[in-house]
Design a protein around this motif. Structure first.
Motif, PDB file in Angstrom:
ATOM      1  N   ARG A 139     -69.718 -18.112  46.987  1.00 52.09           N
ATOM      2  CA  ARG A 139     -68.799 -18.728  46.024  1.00 52.09           C
ATOM      3  C   ARG A 139     -67.739 -17.725  45.583  1.00 52.09           C
ATOM      4  NH1 ARG A 139     -70.277 -22.955  41.447  1.00 52.09           N
ATOM      5  NH2 ARG A 139     -68.173 -23.285  40.628  1.00 52.09           N
ATOM      6  N   ILE A 140     -68.137 -16.509  45.280  1.00 55.40           N
ATOM      7  CA  ILE A 140     -67.168 -15.494  44.857  1.00 55.40           C
ATOM      8  C   ILE A 140     -66.135 -15.251  45.951  1.00 55.40           C
ATOM      9  CG2 ILE A 140     -66.894 -13.052  44.283  1.00 55.40           C
ATOM     10  CD1 ILE A 140     -69.627 -13.194  42.900  1.00 55.40           C
ATOM     11  N   VAL A 185     -64.874 -24.294  44.880  1.00 56.77           N
ATOM     12  CA  VAL A 185     -66.275 -24.673  45.061  1.00 56.77           C
ATOM     13  C   VAL A 185     -66.615 -25.704  43.995  1.00 56.77           C
ATOM     14  CG1 VAL A 185     -68.655 -23.864  45.126  1.00 56.77           C
ATOM     15  CG2 VAL A 185     -66.825 -22.424  46.047  1.00 56.77           C
ATOM     16  N   VAL A 186     -66.750 -26.955  44.409  1.00 53.49           N
ATOM     17  CA  VAL A 186     -66.944 -28.049  43.450  1.00 53.49           C
ATOM     18  C   VAL A 186     -68.408 -28.267  43.133  1.00 53.49           C
ATOM     19  CG1 VAL A 186     -64.809 -29.213  44.085  1.00 53.49           C
ATOM     20  CG2 VAL A 186     -66.906 -29.722  45.348  1.00 53.49           C
ATOM     21  N   ALA A 187     -69.327 -27.753  43.973  1.00 54.70           N
ATOM     22  CA  ALA A 187     -70.757 -27.945  43.712  1.00 54.70           C
ATOM     23  C   ALA A 187     -71.550 -26.977  44.579  1.00 54.70           C
ATOM     24  CB  ALA A 187     -71.185 -29.375  44.001  1.00 54.70           C
ATOM     25  N   LEU A 192     -70.525 -26.541  53.428  1.00 55.78           N
ATOM     26  CA  LEU A 192     -71.112 -25.370  54.060  1.00 55.78           C
ATOM     27  C   LEU A 192     -72.616 -25.468  53.884  1.00 55.78           C
ATOM     28  CD1 LEU A 192     -70.372 -22.761  55.542  1.00 55.78           C
ATOM     29  CD2 LEU A 192     -70.256 -21.619  53.325  1.00 55.78           C
ATOM     30  N   LEU A 193     -73.335 -25.752  54.976  1.00 53.54           N
ATOM     31  CA  LEU A 193     -74.762 -26.051  54.906  1.00 53.54           C
ATOM     32  C   LEU A 193     -75.580 -24.941  55.561  1.00 53.54           C
ATOM     33  CD1 LEU A 193     -74.756 -29.841  55.891  1.00 53.54           C
ATOM     34  CD2 LEU A 193     -74.389 -28.805  53.647  1.00 53.54           C
ATOM     35  N   VAL A 239     -71.079 -25.788  48.568  1.00 54.00           N
ATOM     36  CA  VAL A 239     -71.847 -24.694  49.158  1.00 54.00           C
ATOM     37  C   VAL A 239     -73.323 -25.029  49.009  1.00 54.00           C
ATOM     38  CG1 VAL A 239     -72.391 -22.245  49.041  1.00 54.00           C
ATOM     39  CG2 VAL A 239     -70.046 -23.018  48.652  1.00 54.00           C
ATOM     40  N   ALA A 240     -73.996 -25.254  50.132  1.00 54.92           N
ATOM     41  CA  ALA A 240     -75.418 -25.617  50.121  1.00 54.92           C
ATOM     42  C   ALA A 240     -76.188 -24.569  50.911  1.00 54.92           C
ATOM     43  CB  ALA A 240     -75.610 -27.002  50.721  1.00 54.92           C
ATOM     44  N   LEU A 241     -76.669 -23.534  50.185  1.00 61.49           N
ATOM     45  CA  LEU A 241     -77.454 -22.461  50.796  1.00 61.49           C
ATOM     46  C   LEU A 241     -78.809 -22.372  50.100  1.00 61.49           C
ATOM     47  CD1 LEU A 241     -74.657 -19.741  51.114  1.00 61.49           C
ATOM     48  CD2 LEU A 241     -75.406 -21.384  52.841  1.00 61.49           C
ATOM     49  N   ALA A 242     -79.800 -21.908  50.840  1.00 65.29           N
ATOM     50  CA  ALA A 242     -81.172 -21.953  50.326  1.00 65.29           C
ATOM     51  C   ALA A 242     -81.377 -21.038  49.131  1.00 65.29           C
ATOM     52  CB  ALA A 242     -82.148 -21.604  51.457  1.00 65.29           C
ATOM     53  N   TYR A 243     -80.735 -19.865  49.119  1.00 60.56           N
ATOM     54  CA  TYR A 243     -81.002 -18.872  48.067  1.00 60.56           C
ATOM     55  C   TYR A 243     -79.832 -18.778  47.087  1.00 60.56           C
ATOM     56  CZ  TYR A 243     -84.683 -17.601  51.307  1.00 60.56           C
ATOM     57  OH  TYR A 243     -85.776 -17.631  52.140  1.00 60.56           O
TER      58      TYR A 243
END
Length: 253
Positions: free
Chosen positions: A35-36, A45-47, A68-69, A23-27
């Motif tokens: 993630r939840i 979710v590994v990272a 997920l970007l 999961v790659a999100l800005a905030y």
């Protein structure tokens, strides 16, 4: 996926190796909420990452099934998508964006992203969409799909392919050329009408054209064969029938 055995989390699904996600999100708050939702529905979710550089590093380290970007994260999701997919053949990339008007969205799809999701999507809808991506489907918001369909409809129709017409024209030209260059069919020379005053013998062939005489004689071969067969059917022995046919041949020669 199997139900969790923890009595306090009866509705939580145990993640499988197939469901690993970066999961790659800005905030951070956005990453925590996503993630939840994902872990509640069986994803692992590994990272987590907050920038494009961190997203690429996490993807190469964990080799997840899904990344997920965030389209608006620092560094941009377009280059991150290209780098991840260049190294990981079995990873699927999905883009999350706050606005479908961001022109980078189309660049991310061109770079290889298979899905686009709006931020603020309901958790159930989010997980359904991500599982569809893992099953090989492309996932786009309905409004974006309608827009793409409209763009396709507004495009001018492609010009008809002229290759079939060219092939047909070439075939007609070849047929016409063959007809023009073909030799006229030969017609057999008719035997000259015998003179009644000369008896039953056919007149002699033209001495200057011996081939005319030869072709004229060949015209009598079917008659002689019929004569031979008739004699055989009448009971005449084969030797005598053939001698009769030869005599008829001499009469016509």
């Amino acid at each position: 996926m199997k139900p969790a055995t923890d009595p306090g989390h009866d509705d939580v699904l145990v993640p499988t190796s197939r469901d690993t996600v970066v999961v790659a999100l800005a905030y951070p708050s956005s990453r925590r909420g996503v993630r939840i939702a994902l872990e509640h529905h069986g994803f692992a979710v590994v990272a987590e990452a907050g920038t494009a550089e961190e997203a690429v590093a996490a993807a190469l380290q964990h080799r997840p099934r899904l990344c997920l970007l965030d389209l608006e994260m620092p560094g941009g999701a377009v280059d991150a998508t290209a780098q991840i997919l260049a190294e990981l053949d079995h990873t699927t990339v999905a883009i999350m964006t706050a606005s479908l008007e961001n022109p980078q969205l189309y660049d991310a799809v061109r770079a290889g992203a298979n899905g686009c999701l709006l931020k603020g999507i309901a958790p159930d809808r989010l997980t359904i969409s991500l599982r569809a991506l893992l099953d090989g489907e492309a996932v786009l918001p309905r409004i974006l799909t309608d827009r793409l369909v409209g763009d396709l409809r507004r495009r001018p129709l492609a010009e008809p392919d002229a290759s079939a017409e060219r092939v047909a024209t070439a075939k007609r030209d070849v047929s016409a050329e063959r007809v023009a260059t073909a030799k006229p069919a030969r017609t057999p020379n008719r035997a000259p009408t015998p003179d009644p005053s000369a008896g039953t013998r056919a007149p002699e062939g033209d001495a200057e054209h011996p081939q005319v005489e030869r072709r004229s004689r060949l015209l009598y071969v079917p008659r002689l064969l019929r004569h031979f067969r008739r004699r055989q059917r009448s009971g005449m022995p084969m030797v005598e029938a053939w001698a009769s046919a030869r005599a008829r041949m001499r009469a016509y020669s």
